[in-house]
Design a protein around this motif. Structure first.
Motif, PDB file in Angstrom:
ATOM      1  N   SER A  52      33.246  14.342   6.968  1.00  0.00           N
ATOM      2  CA  SER A  52      32.485  13.562   6.003  1.00  0.00           C
ATOM      3  C   SER A  52      31.109  14.177   5.799  1.00  0.00           C
ATOM      4  N   GLY A  53      30.631  14.132   4.571  1.00  0.00           N
ATOM      5  CA  GLY A  53      29.356  14.744   4.231  1.00  0.00           C
ATOM      6  C   GLY A  53      28.151  13.862   4.409  1.00  0.00           C
ATOM      7  N   GLY A  54      28.301  12.674   4.958  1.00  0.00           N
ATOM      8  CA  GLY A  54      27.136  11.867   5.253  1.00  0.00           C
ATOM      9  C   GLY A  54      26.824  10.778   4.253  1.00  0.00           C
ATOM     10  N   CYS A  55      27.744  10.428   3.401  1.00  0.00           N
ATOM     11  CA  CYS A  55      27.501   9.359   2.435  1.00  0.00           C
ATOM     12  C   CYS A  55      27.593   8.010   3.143  1.00  0.00           C
ATOM     13  N   CYS A  56      28.556   7.212   2.806  1.00  0.00           N
ATOM     14  CA  CYS A  56      28.698   5.866   3.356  1.00  0.00           C
ATOM     15  C   CYS A  56      28.991   5.854   4.854  1.00  0.00           C
ATOM     16  N   ASP A  57      29.709   6.851   5.345  1.00  0.00           N
ATOM     17  CA  ASP A  57      30.167   6.836   6.724  1.00  0.00           C
ATOM     18  C   ASP A  57      29.361   7.737   7.634  1.00  0.00           C
ATOM     19  N   GLY A  58      28.214   8.190   7.217  1.00  0.00           N
ATOM     20  CA  GLY A  58      27.488   9.153   8.023  1.00  0.00           C
ATOM     21  C   GLY A  58      28.220  10.481   7.969  1.00  0.00           C
ATOM     22  N   SER A  59      27.894  11.357   8.882  1.00  0.00           N
ATOM     23  CA  SER A  59      28.556  12.655   8.923  1.00  0.00           C
ATOM     24  C   SER A  59      29.496  12.666  10.113  1.00  0.00           C
ATOM     25  N   GLN A  60      30.757  12.383   9.865  1.00  0.00           N
ATOM     26  CA  GLN A  60      31.731  12.338  10.950  1.00  0.00           C
ATOM     27  C   GLN A  60      33.077  12.834  10.460  1.00  0.00           C
ATOM     28  N   PRO A  61      33.880  13.345  11.404  1.00  0.00           N
ATOM     29  CA  PRO A  61      35.222  13.772  11.022  1.00  0.00           C
ATOM     30  C   PRO A  61      36.096  12.553  10.754  1.00  0.00           C
ATOM     31  N   MET A  62      36.863  12.621   9.707  1.00  0.00           N
ATOM     32  CA  MET A  62      37.735  11.514   9.352  1.00  0.00           C
ATOM     33  C   MET A  62      39.173  11.998   9.327  1.00  0.00           C
ATOM     34  N   CYS A  63      40.067  11.205   9.925  1.00  0.00           N
ATOM     35  CA  CYS A  63      41.478  11.550  10.054  1.00  0.00           C
ATOM     36  C   CYS A  63      42.293  10.683   9.088  1.00  0.00           C
ATOM     37  N   PHE A  64      43.144  11.340   8.310  1.00  0.00           N
ATOM     38  CA  PHE A  64      43.976  10.648   7.330  1.00  0.00           C
ATOM     39  C   PHE A  64      45.426  11.107   7.470  1.00  0.00           C
ATOM     40  N   ASP A 110      36.246  22.065  -1.470  1.00  0.00           N
ATOM     41  CA  ASP A 110      36.491  21.909  -0.033  1.00  0.00           C
ATOM     42  C   ASP A 110      36.956  23.224   0.578  1.00  0.00           C
ATOM     43  N   VAL A 111      36.575  23.434   1.845  1.00  0.00           N
ATOM     44  CA  VAL A 111      36.916  24.642   2.587  1.00  0.00           C
ATOM     45  C   VAL A 111      37.825  24.248   3.745  1.00  0.00           C
ATOM     46  N   LEU A 112      38.910  24.979   3.924  1.00  0.00           N
ATOM     47  CA  LEU A 112      39.772  24.781   5.083  1.00  0.00           C
ATOM     48  C   LEU A 112      39.151  25.546   6.243  1.00  0.00           C
ATOM     49  N   LEU A 113      38.650  24.815   7.251  1.00  0.00           N
ATOM     50  CA  LEU A 113      38.013  25.454   8.400  1.00  0.00           C
ATOM     51  C   LEU A 113      39.035  26.024   9.367  1.00  0.00           C
ATOM     52  N   GLY A 114      40.186  25.378   9.444  1.00  0.00           N
ATOM     53  CA  GLY A 114      41.226  25.785  10.380  1.00  0.00           C
ATOM     54  C   GLY A 114      42.142  24.612  10.639  1.00  0.00           C
ATOM     55  N   ARG A 115      42.798  24.649  11.787  1.00  0.00           N
ATOM     56  CA  ARG A 115      43.730  23.587  12.151  1.00  0.00           C
ATOM     57  C   ARG A 115      43.418  23.127  13.566  1.00  0.00           C
ATOM     58  N   ILE A 116      43.629  21.854  13.813  1.00  0.00           N
ATOM     59  CA  ILE A 116      43.515  21.298  15.150  1.00  0.00           C
ATOM     60  C   ILE A 116      44.718  20.389  15.370  1.00  0.00           C
ATOM     61  N   GLY A 117      45.437  20.618  16.457  1.00  0.00           N
ATOM     62  CA  GLY A 117      46.649  19.838  16.706  1.00  0.00           C
ATOM     63  C   GLY A 117      47.620  19.927  15.554  1.00  0.00           C
ATOM     64  N   ASP A 118      47.713  21.077  14.932  1.00  0.00           N
ATOM     65  CA  ASP A 118      48.574  21.338  13.784  1.00  0.00           C
ATOM     66  C   ASP A 118      48.160  20.553  12.531  1.00  0.00           C
ATOM     67  N   CYS A 119      46.916  20.113  12.480  1.00  0.00           N
ATOM     68  CA  CYS A 119      46.398  19.365  11.327  1.00  0.00           C
ATOM     69  C   CYS A 119      45.327  20.198  10.628  1.00  0.00           C
ATOM     70  N   ARG A 149      32.360  22.522   0.593  1.00  0.00           N
ATOM     71  CA  ARG A 149      31.767  23.864   0.565  1.00  0.00           C
ATOM     72  C   ARG A 149      30.258  23.804   0.802  1.00  0.00           C
ATOM     73  N   ASP A 150      29.580  22.837   0.192  1.00  0.00           N
ATOM     74  CA  ASP A 150      28.133  22.704   0.380  1.00  0.00           C
ATOM     75  C   ASP A 150      27.786  22.461   1.842  1.00  0.00           C
ATOM     76  N   GLN A 151      28.529  21.585   2.477  1.00  0.00           N
ATOM     77  CA  GLN A 151      28.282  21.290   3.887  1.00  0.00           C
ATOM     78  C   GLN A 151      28.626  22.507   4.746  1.00  0.00           C
ATOM     79  N   PHE A 152      29.697  23.225   4.394  1.00  0.00           N
ATOM     80  CA  PHE A 152      30.072  24.430   5.132  1.00  0.00           C
ATOM     81  C   PHE A 152      28.943  25.454   5.085  1.00  0.00           C
ATOM     82  N   GLU A 153      28.316  25.620   3.947  1.00  0.00           N
ATOM     83  CA  GLU A 153      27.204  26.579   3.840  1.00  0.00           C
ATOM     84  C   GLU A 153      26.102  26.238   4.835  1.00  0.00           C
ATOM     85  N   THR A 169      27.571  27.595  12.913  1.00  0.00           N
ATOM     86  CA  THR A 169      27.696  26.635  14.000  1.00  0.00           C
ATOM     87  C   THR A 169      29.143  26.483  14.441  1.00  0.00           C
ATOM     88  N   GLN A 170      29.346  26.458  15.759  1.00  0.00           N
ATOM     89  CA  GLN A 170      30.668  26.150  16.299  1.00  0.00           C
ATOM     90  C   GLN A 170      30.798  24.629  16.349  1.00  0.00           C
TER      91      GLN A 170
END
Length: 112
Positions: A20-32, A43-52, A58-62, A67-68
């Motif tokens: 999440s980019g920090g709008c209503c939910d702050g900046s947190q990872p969201m699972c769907f 949007d940028v695909l950063l990679g996969r975690i647990g096959d997800c 893109r703006d946030q990625f820049e 950062t790790q």
């Protein structure tokens, strides 16, 4: 985090993450459930975690590309529509800056 992802996959099937980019939910990872969040050209695909797949705008990625990011779980209820919320936990991101050596390795790898 991987244990929780496994539990959620058993319950919901294939999953996806979007940082999440920090709008209503702050900046947190969201699972769907995979496909419930519509990703686009910005949007940028950063990679996969647990096959997800794990996406970020893109703006946030820049801003975060030096950062790790590490996905963790913590107790407490987040303020989002993320699938783990009813479990009384939430995903969080911990971060650290890459070292100069790590950045050189990353910059030498082809972008996919």
């Amino acid at each position: 985090a991987l244990e929780v992802i496994g539990q959620l996959q058993k319950r919901h099937g294939p999953l996806m993450f979007h940082q999440s980019g920090g709008c209503c939910d702050g900046s947190q990872p969201m699972c769907f459930e995979d496909g419930d969040f519509k990703v686009g050209e910005s949007d940028v695909l950063l990679g996969r975690i647990g096959d997800c797949p794990f996406y970020m705008s893109r703006d946030q990625f820049e801003y975060w590309k030096h950062t790790q990011l590490t996905l963790h779980v913590t107790k407490g209820r987040g303020s989002s529509f993320s699938l783990e919320i009813p479990m009384g936990i939430r995903f969080i991101i911990k971060s650290r800056l890459f070292t100069d050596e790590e950045l050189k390795v990353l910059e030498s790898q082809p972008v996919s």
